[in-house]
Design an enzyme around this catalytic site. Structure first.
Site: not given
Length: 831
Positions: A236, A515
């Site tokens: 790089e 319930s």
């Protein structure tokens, strides 16, 4: 008088006319030069001012941006001790979850490399399984933290060190021996002595990220392998240590190459320029962006040292995408692609990471392996060219596979519903910006093994229920698993596809409870022992209730009536009429107050319809209510977080248990007994096919109008689980609580090791032998009697004769109904 004569221009001397031209030219060039110098001065001033502005931006944001760390979220740490219940296979799963490696996996390595160069791994045997089988004899011993060796039911493990809020857990070399489902021996091999307690490092399960979802593992300059630095700079930026942030020669060389090719084939950006682009700029290709990039690179190079810039680069560079999470830096990329730390990578893997820099999407080794292999080959050639490795090592590495691991579950976390809960509880103490800049560590209550079973129960259970219905009904579901002893949330699932990020039904699905509210009615009644006991007989006959000028006529699920029934049987068989009669008698306001005491924090109006569950609640809220019952009347807020520390392990926020007694133990004990009858003889009696009766599980089914919602909430001695099933469009499912949610609940709980419910009998409770039909006392020798708990002084005063003939002639027990179903008028009343 003499007359003056005007000069004749034609007769003006030539010398006078030619003398004015140089003056004009001189004036013109002088003006031009002044304008040019003025423009240059203004440009210099402007450029200088702009650079001062950029420098201020860099100084204000560079340190913060390069070290912005998301909060890390961890599951519970596994604590090991002799005698604990754990099998060898379960322990192996825990090690794999933590990313520990079996050292006996057949991976060969190349001959030792030259000094300072990493080893090159050879191909593993094609027949080698992904998870290695335990060797028959001998084998390697672990030498690195995070590795282990298994031989039968014996493990040798090199643990990782970890900084907890209460201290440091050091690296250890330990041996563990299992026998069946018990850890029988735990030895510290470093000191050759038994180890009282061993705490493994906790699994990292998620991160809480900035808005752009960046994630990274920070590395220091001294932690970087030399070969990585050399390879990175060779590929790089070869003149990194010489140039002032930009490389004019490199820019010119790239310009010529691109001009010759007619397209962009080479970049001239230095490492510093790439860093600027990652930290400050967008990816747009404009002159302005490139100009800013160059100026900022020069400023950064002037303000910071080369090693500091390089350190920042290796932590900031973008190297991949995991769903919505961006992978930044070599430290995290090493884990993401190879499941290893950076210092554990071999030559081919380092070359691949450097190769990916050019285009993480283009050279993604999982999506585009051929492109990645070609790019890696180019990096290896550069390494040979720069004398970083020999040609032989490069040739060997070229023949190797990419070596990346299979992709894990994509996204920010594999547990999105649980992380949603963690985020909500964190907001009580932290600002959102603190969570993404401070690098906090959040230690949660998640048990990965429990979570896995909860997910499996929904994934497997819902398709099976849909097939049984023989209709294409897209069911959805949610599950919450809680420790009854600590109120810690062990598992949370908010979707039939648990890894999906989206609507969290466990927390946000507001559905009628049906319930599930009946136990709260009877608990309010049992607090009045002079009026109600478990054997109190309640009239199950048609009921008309008038309120506010409106008539309400609730019915039982099966439209049948059974005359006089005991309170305990009414709950076990989920009869509606007895529940409504008791609720109206104790007052609906008392039921509302009971729900609040148990932990339901929402607005509730005392309408009679509330008695049959006409209130929208989430599975998490139901879990809070039932957890208070499972804890014997002690309310503890459900919590997903144990502790929060900073990045160095210093405690910042502790989440202790908050315990408040809201109901006396006696009435809760009686209610738990009645809920155990739901499982033994009532609507959840199908549980006997999967779970041992010795567990004494207590629970309650729930079904809403037209089978829209299917619920089950129940608990063992150590686990409470709530399951909800329904449809997102709120249309009927065809499933009751017994035929839907209970099935998923059973599969989930059957996969866990459960402790039985063994609640100590409170001091104000006595057991009485009674006739189950009449509710009167019987002698202990009478077989048809049952032991029923009563608050002291509230037991039946009368006695029944033990007459076998009468017992034989007694009518059979009524068939258990399923669950409540509200009429259309009932819903209109609620509206």
């Amino acid at each position: 008088m003499a007359r003056s004569r005007k000069p004749n221009p034609s007769k003006t001397p030539t010398r006078m006319r030619s003398k004015s031209r140089p003056q004009v030219l001189q004036s013109f060039f002088s003006l031009l030069f002044s304008l040019l110098m003025g423009s240059l001065l203004l440009a210099a001033i402007g450029l200088g001012g702009y650079m001062l502005y950029l420098d201020a931006v860099i100084r204000a944001e560079f340190d913060q941006k390069r070290w912005a760390m998301p909060a890390k979220v961890y599951a519970r740490a596994l604590e090991l001790f002799e005698g604990m219940s754990l099998s060898a296979d379960a322990f192996a799963r825990e090690l794999r979850l933590l990313g520990y490696r079996d050292v006996n996996c057949p991976v060969e390595t190349a001959p030792p490399p030259a000094a300072g160069k990493p080893p090159v791994a050879r191909k593993a045997s094609p027949s080698a399984p992904e998870t290695c089988a335990p060797p028959a004899k001998g084998g390697n011993s672990p030498s690195r933290p995070g590795s282990y060796a298994r031989q039968g039911e014996t493990f040798e493990v090199m643990t990782r060190g970890f900084v907890f809020g209460d201290g440091i857990e050091p690296e250890r070399q330990v041996r563990l021996t299992f026998a069946g489902n018990i850890l029988v021996d735990l030895v510290n091999l470093d000191e050759r002595e038994p180890l009282g307690l061993l705490r493994l490092d906790p699994p990292e399960i998620a991160g809480i990220y900035p808005a752009h979802y960046e994630d990274r593992i920070l590395l220091k300059r001294e932690d970087l392998p030399p070969v990585l630095v050399d390879t990175l700079l060779a590929v790089e930026d070869r003149s990194f240590y010489e140039h002032p942030g930009i490389n004019p020669r490199g820019i010119f060389r790239a310009f010529l190459a691109n001009l010759q090719a007619g397209r962009t084939v080479q970049g001239g950006s230095t490492v510093t320029q790439q860093l600027v682009k990652n930290l400050f700029l967008s990816n747009e290709r404009t002159f302005k962006r490139k100009f800013n990039e160059m100026l900022m690179a020069i400023l950064i190079d002037a303000r910071y040292g080369k090693d500091e810039i390089l350190e920042t680069y290796v932590n900031a560079i973008y190297l991949g995408q995991d769903g919505s999470r961006a992978i930044h830096g070599f430290g995290l990329a090493s884990q993401f692609y190879f499941g290893k730390t950076l210092d554990e990578l071999d030559l081919r893997q380092i070359a691949l990471l450097v190769a990916i820099i050019k285009g993480p999407s283009l050279y993604d080794p999982r999506r585009h392996p051929d492109r990645a292999r070609e790019r890696r080959l180019l990096v290896l050639d550069v390494m040979v060219e720069q004398n970083l490795i020999g040609a032989e090592d490069a040739a060997l590495a070229q023949q190797m596979p990419l070596g990346v691991t299979p992709r894990a579950a994509s996204g920010i976390t594999a547990y999105p519903a649980f992380l949603d809960l963690v985020r909500r509880q964190l907001r009580q103490y932290y600002k959102s910006e603190d969570l993404v800049l401070e690098g906090l560590r959040v230690f949660t209550t998640l048990d990965p093994q429990v979570q896995a079973q909860a997910e499996k129960a929904l994934i497997d259970g819902l398709p099976a229920l849909e097939r049984n219905q023989r209709r294409a009904r897209p069911l959805q579901g949610a599950a919450v698993v809680v420790s009854t002893q600590t109120s810690e949330v062990l598992g949370l699932v908010g979707d039939r596809e648990p890894k999906t990020v989206g609507f969290n039904r466990a927390l946000d699905a507001r559905r009628q409870a049906g319930s599930l509210f009946k136990p709260m009615i009877y608990l309010a009644a049992l607090e009045q022992p002079d009026r109600y006991t478990l054997t109190t007989r309640i009239n199950d006959s048609p009921l008309v209730h008038t309120s506010g000028g409106q008539r309400w006529t609730p019915t039982n699920y099966d439209k049948r009536y059974r005359g006089q029934v005991t309170l305990r049987d009414a709950l076990a068989r989920s009869y509606n009429i007895p529940a409504v009669r008791v609720g109206l008698d104790v007052d609906v306001i008392s039921v509302v107050e009971m729900l609040r005491r148990l932990g339901l924090e929402r607005e509730m109006r005392p309408y009679p319809s509330l008695l049959l569950g006409a209130l929208d609640v989430s599975p998490f809220e139901i879990a809070q209510i039932y957890e208070t019952i499972a804890s014997g009347g002690f309310r503890m807020p459900l919590r997903a977080i144990r502790e929060v520390t900073d990045a160095r392990g210093r405690p910042m926020q502790h989440y202790p248990m908050e315990v408040v007694q809201v109901v006396e133990p006696g009435p809760v004990y009686l209610l738990t007994h009645a809920m155990q009858q739901v499982v033994k003889t009532g609507t959840a009696r199908a549980m006997r096919s999967k779970l041992s009766p010795d567990l004494n599980i207590a629970g309650k089914t729930g079904t809403t109008d037209n089978y829209r919602d299917s619920w089950f909430a129940g608990f063992s001695g150590d686990r409470l689980t709530v399951v909800w099933l329904g449809r997102d469009d709120n249309k009927p499912t065809g499933l009751s609580g017994s035929t839907g949610a209970l099935r998923v609940w059973m599969d989930l709980m059957a996969s866990l090791k459960l402790d039985p419910v063994e609640t100590p009998v409170p001091f104000d409770v006595e057991e009485v032998w009674v006739d189950p039909r009449s509710g009167l006392r019987l002698s202990q020798s009478c077989r048809r009697g049952q032991s029923v708990p009563f608050l002291v002084g509230s037991g039946p005063r009368g006695s029944a004769a033990c007459n076998p003939v009468q017992a034989q002639r007694a009518a059979p027990e009524p068939r258990p109904a399923d669950d409540a179903e509200m009429s259309g008028f009932f819903r209109r009343l609620m509206d």
